[in-house]
Design a protein around this motif. Structure first.
Motif, short mmCIF file in Angstrom:
data_model
loop_
_atom_site.label_atom_id
_atom_site.label_comp_id
_atom_site.label_asym_id
_atom_site.label_seq_id
_atom_site.Cartn_x
_atom_site.Cartn_y
_atom_site.Cartn_z
N VAL A 56 135.38 -3.05 49.60
CA VAL A 56 135.14 -3.90 50.77
C VAL A 56 135.66 -3.16 51.99
O VAL A 56 136.77 -2.63 51.99
N THR A 57 134.84 -3.12 53.05
CA THR A 57 135.21 -2.45 54.29
C THR A 57 135.20 -3.48 55.42
O THR A 57 134.23 -4.22 55.58
N VAL A 58 136.27 -3.51 56.20
CA VAL A 58 136.35 -4.36 57.39
C VAL A 58 136.39 -3.44 58.60
O VAL A 58 137.24 -2.55 58.68
N LYS A 59 135.44 -3.66 59.52
CA LYS A 59 135.35 -2.86 60.73
C LYS A 59 135.61 -3.72 61.95
O LYS A 59 135.19 -4.87 62.02
N ASN A 60 136.29 -3.12 62.92
CA ASN A 60 136.53 -3.71 64.23
C ASN A 60 137.08 -5.14 64.19
O ASN A 60 136.56 -6.03 64.88
N PRO A 61 138.14 -5.41 63.41
CA PRO A 61 138.71 -6.76 63.42
C PRO A 61 139.47 -7.02 64.72
O PRO A 61 140.23 -6.17 65.18
N TRP A 62 139.19 -8.15 65.34
CA TRP A 62 139.91 -8.52 66.56
C TRP A 62 140.07 -10.02 66.64
O TRP A 62 139.35 -10.78 66.00
N VAL A 63 141.06 -10.43 67.43
CA VAL A 63 141.37 -11.84 67.63
C VAL A 63 141.36 -12.10 69.12
O VAL A 63 141.88 -11.31 69.90
N ARG A 64 140.75 -13.22 69.50
CA ARG A 64 140.74 -13.61 70.92
C ARG A 64 142.14 -14.08 71.32
O ARG A 64 142.75 -14.90 70.62
N ALA A 65 142.65 -13.58 72.45
CA ALA A 65 143.94 -14.03 72.96
C ALA A 65 143.89 -15.53 73.22
O ALA A 65 142.84 -16.08 73.57
#
Length: 185
Positions: A56-65
């Motif tokens: 499994v590959t996770v790319k560009n994980p981000w969370v909104r401030a």
């Protein structure tokens, strides 16, 4: 006349979303990945190396401030797999509640609901993005400010029932201040 605070409105919005949540016993299939647009992706940031575990590959994980008075935010990423897997849960020390959600139009109204699982087929990236599938982090345990890295634990099941618990570090981004997509939960 009653004046409601931002906190009360946020709590009410979360309660309404929870009341609208409908669970399905079938995995939801994500739409085919579309080309990114400024409205659906976070602003360009320093490239983050893909995170890989058990195919499994996770790319560009981000969370909104989240502003100090906000009690919820969203996490977004692209998930790829070399085998059929299903995202069946998520946890984060940043929030008391973490759920996989989808947003979709119901007539003229955009509705958000919790889903029990999200199927990821080999060669077909699952896009978790604003206005679509995403991870909701609710009852935040503290501020979520730009530049932080938040820990997520993505819980997958393979077709043969094997559990994959994948730790992921997601960068907190201030999308609104940098001109990216704007989306409220």
């Amino acid at each position: 006349m009653m004046i409601r605070s931002n906190w009360t409105r946020s709590a009410l919005a979360i309660a309404v979303c929870a009341a609208l949540a409908a669970c399905s016993d079938k995995p939801v299939e994500p739409p085919a990945a579309a080309a990114p647009s400024a409205a659906t992706t976070a602003p360009e940031q320093a490239a983050q190396a893909p995170q890989v575990q058990d195919g499994v590959t996770v790319k560009n994980p981000w969370v909104r401030a989240a502003l100090a008075e906000q009690d919820a935010t969203g996490a977004f990423m692209t998930i790829e797999s070399t085998q059929p897997v299903t995202l069946v849960g998520v946890e984060s020390p940043a929030a008391q509640v973490a759920e996989v959600h989808e947003m979709k139009m119901d007539g003229d109204v955009m509705k958000m609901r919790q889903i029990e699982s999200l199927a990821i087929a080999p060669g077909q990236p699952g896009e978790l993005k604003p206005g679509s599938y995403h991870i909701m982090l609710m009852a935040l345990n503290g501020p979520v400010t730009p530049g932080q890295d938040l820990e997520l634990l993505l819980k997958f099941k393979t077709a043969d029932g094997k559990a994959i618990d994948m730790p992921v570090r997601a960068q907190v981004r201030d999308v609104v201040a940098q001109g990216g997509g704007h989306h409220h939960h």
